[in-house]
Design a protein around this motif. Structure first.
Motif, PDB file in Angstrom:
ATOM      1  N   GLY A   1       0.934  -1.124  -0.084  1.00 14.66           N
ATOM      2  CA  GLY A   1      -0.048   0.101   0.104  1.00 14.66           C
ATOM      3  C   GLY A   1       0.715   1.304   0.144  1.00 14.66           C
ATOM      4  O   GLY A   1       0.520   2.129  -0.821  1.00 14.66           O
ATOM      5  N   TRP A   2       2.015   1.194   0.855  1.00 12.74           N
ATOM      6  CA  TRP A   2       2.632   2.362   0.903  1.00 12.74           C
ATOM      7  C   TRP A   2       3.467   3.013  -0.752  1.00 12.74           C
ATOM      8  O   TRP A   2       3.583   3.709  -0.938  1.00 12.74           O
ATOM      9  N   LEU A   3       3.844   1.516  -1.161  1.00 13.13           N
ATOM     10  CA  LEU A   3       4.617   1.644  -2.287  1.00 13.13           C
ATOM     11  C   LEU A   3       3.641   2.180  -3.483  1.00 13.13           C
ATOM     12  O   LEU A   3       3.820   3.135  -4.292  1.00 13.13           O
ATOM     13  N   LYS A   4       2.313   1.366  -3.703  1.00 12.36           N
ATOM     14  CA  LYS A   4       1.480   1.769  -4.670  1.00 12.36           C
ATOM     15  C   LYS A   4       0.815   3.264  -4.600  1.00 12.36           C
ATOM     16  O   LYS A   4       0.424   3.821  -5.655  1.00 12.36           O
TER      17      LYS A   4
ATOM     18  N   PHE B   1       4.230  11.570   9.698  1.00 18.94           N
ATOM     19  CA  PHE B   1       4.734  10.588   8.661  1.00 18.94           C
ATOM     20  C   PHE B   1       4.216   9.267   8.850  1.00 18.94           C
ATOM     21  O   PHE B   1       3.603   8.747   7.749  1.00 18.94           O
ATOM     22  N   VAL B   2       4.050   8.786  10.230  1.00 16.83           N
ATOM     23  CA  VAL B   2       3.134   7.480  10.239  1.00 16.83           C
ATOM     24  C   VAL B   2       2.086   7.403   9.973  1.00 16.83           C
ATOM     25  O   VAL B   2       1.318   6.617   9.117  1.00 16.83           O
ATOM     26  N   ALA B   3       1.241   8.512  10.079  1.00 13.80           N
ATOM     27  CA  ALA B   3      -0.296   8.438   9.890  1.00 13.80           C
ATOM     28  C   ALA B   3      -0.627   8.705   8.413  1.00 13.80           C
ATOM     29  O   ALA B   3      -1.264   8.083   8.038  1.00 13.80           O
ATOM     30  N   ASP B   4       0.504   9.471   7.756  1.00 12.34           N
ATOM     31  CA  ASP B   4       0.263   9.418   6.177  1.00 12.34           C
ATOM     32  C   ASP B   4       0.595   8.057   5.664  1.00 12.34           C
ATOM     33  O   ASP B   4      -0.291   7.728   4.669  1.00 12.34           O
TER      34      ASP B   4
END
Length: 271
Positions: free
Chosen positions: A20-23, A147-150
Motif C-alpha cells: 500500500g505504501w508503494l502503490k 509521517f506515520v499517519a500518512d
C-alpha cells in the motif's frame, strides 16, 4: 537513495502494508529495506523493488532510518527488536503492529530515548480498507506522527488514542472485528440455505448484503440506527427478524460479551 524505512518482517500484514505504501507513492521502493529471514517472503519485497536483507546485521553501518517498522509475531518481538537497539538513540522512530505488546516492552529493549508508535491494524488493510489505531509515547515528534499517519492512511482509516490502556479495547473491536463479520456472513449463509436457497446463491446474498450495508453506512450521513429504521416497516418482514435479534438486546449483549472476552485476552497476552 537514503534508507527511510526498515521493515522488520514481511509476512501477510507487513507485505500488505508495504504494498500500500508503494502503490500510493508515499514511499519509493529504493527508500525501503526489508529485513526478513524467510527467503520466499524476502523475494516478495525484492519483486516490489525494495532492498532486502536476511538479518538486521546487514543494514549499512551509516544508515539512520526515519522509521523501523516491527511487523513480526508477539512471541518473537524481544529477539527481533533487540537486533535494532543501535537505532534507539532517538533519531529513529519505531512502529510496532504486534498485538498485545505494550510500548514499555520496546522502551525496555531499546532504551529510554526511543520514540515508539504502537499500531493496531486489521486485515482489510490488505485491500486499503483497514482500520489503523495508533498510540505514541511522549518521545515521538510531531513530524514523525504525521509521517506515520500518512503512511498508514494508504491502508485505510487512521485513528489516534492518547491512553495506551485503550489498545486492548481497540484490539477487541477493530483488530479482531473482521473475524466477527466473517462469521456473521457464514451464519447468514447457513440461515439462507436453511430457508431453501442454493448454496452459491445463499453465499452471494449474505456476502453482498453485508458489503452493501457496510458501504451504505460508511457513505451515508445518517446514523446506522436511522438507516435500520428506514428499512424497517411496521409489522413487516424486517421487523419480525429484528424482533429476534434485538429482543432483550440479544445481539448487543452477545457482541458486548465477545468484545469483553477479546479485550481480557489481549490484556493477558500483554503481560
Amino acid at each position: 537513495m537514503t534508507i527511510r524505512l526498515v521493515l522488520a518482517g514481511c509476512g501477510n500484514m507487513g507485505y500488505a502494508m508495504l504494498s500500500g505504501w508503494l502503490k500510493s507513492g508515499k514511499l519509493a521502493p529504493s527508500a525501503v529495506l526489508v529485513v526478513e529471514p524467510n527467503a520466499e517472503l524476502r523475494d516478495r519485497a525484492v519483486a516490489l523493488g525494495c532492498g532486502s536483507a536476511a538479518d538486521a546485521g546487514a543494514i549499512p553501518a551509516d544508515a539512520v532510518p526515519d522509521l523501523v517498522v516491527i511487523a513480526v509475531k508477539p512471541q518473537v518481538i524481544r529477539d527481533v527488536t533487540a537486533a535494532y537497539k543501535r537505532f534507539g538513540d532517538g533519531r529513529t522512530t519505531f512502529v510496532s503492529i504486534a498485538a498485545g505488546t505494550p510500548s514499555a516492552t520496546f522502551e525496555d529493549i531499546l532504551g529510554n530515548r526511543a520514540p515508539v508508535v504502537r499500531c493496531m491494524p486489521n486485515t482489510p488493510a490488505a485491500i486499503g480498507k483497514g482500520m489503523m489505531v495508533v498510540f505514541s509515547n511522549p518521545l515521538v515528534s510531531a513530524d514523525a506522527k504525521r509521517f506515520v499517519a500518512d503512511l498508514l492512511s494508504a491502508s485505510g482509516e487512521v485513528a489516534t488514542i492518547d491512553d495506551e490502556g485503550l489498545m486492548d479495547a481497540v484490539t477487541a473491536v477493530s483488530g479482531s472485528g473482521p473475524a466477527y463479520i466473517f462469521h456473521f456472513i457464514e451464519a447468514l449463509t447457513v440461515a439462507a440455505e436453511k430457508a431453501g436457497l442454493p448454496a452459491a446463491t445463499a453465499r452471494l446474498l449474505a456476502m453482498q448484503t453485508v458489503y452493501g450495508a457496510a458501504s451504505l453506512a460508511a457513505e451515508s450521513r445518517e446514523d446506522p440506527a436511522m438507516l435500520r429504521k428506514q428499512v424497517t416497516s411496521p409489522n413487516g418482514t424486517t421487523a419480525a427478524a429484528l424482533g429476534v435479534l434485538m429482543g432483550d438486546d440479544r445481539l448487543t449483549n452477545l457482541l458486548t460479551q465477545a468484545v469483553e472476552a477479546a479485550r481480557l485476552r489481549s490484556i493477558e497476552l500483554g503481560k
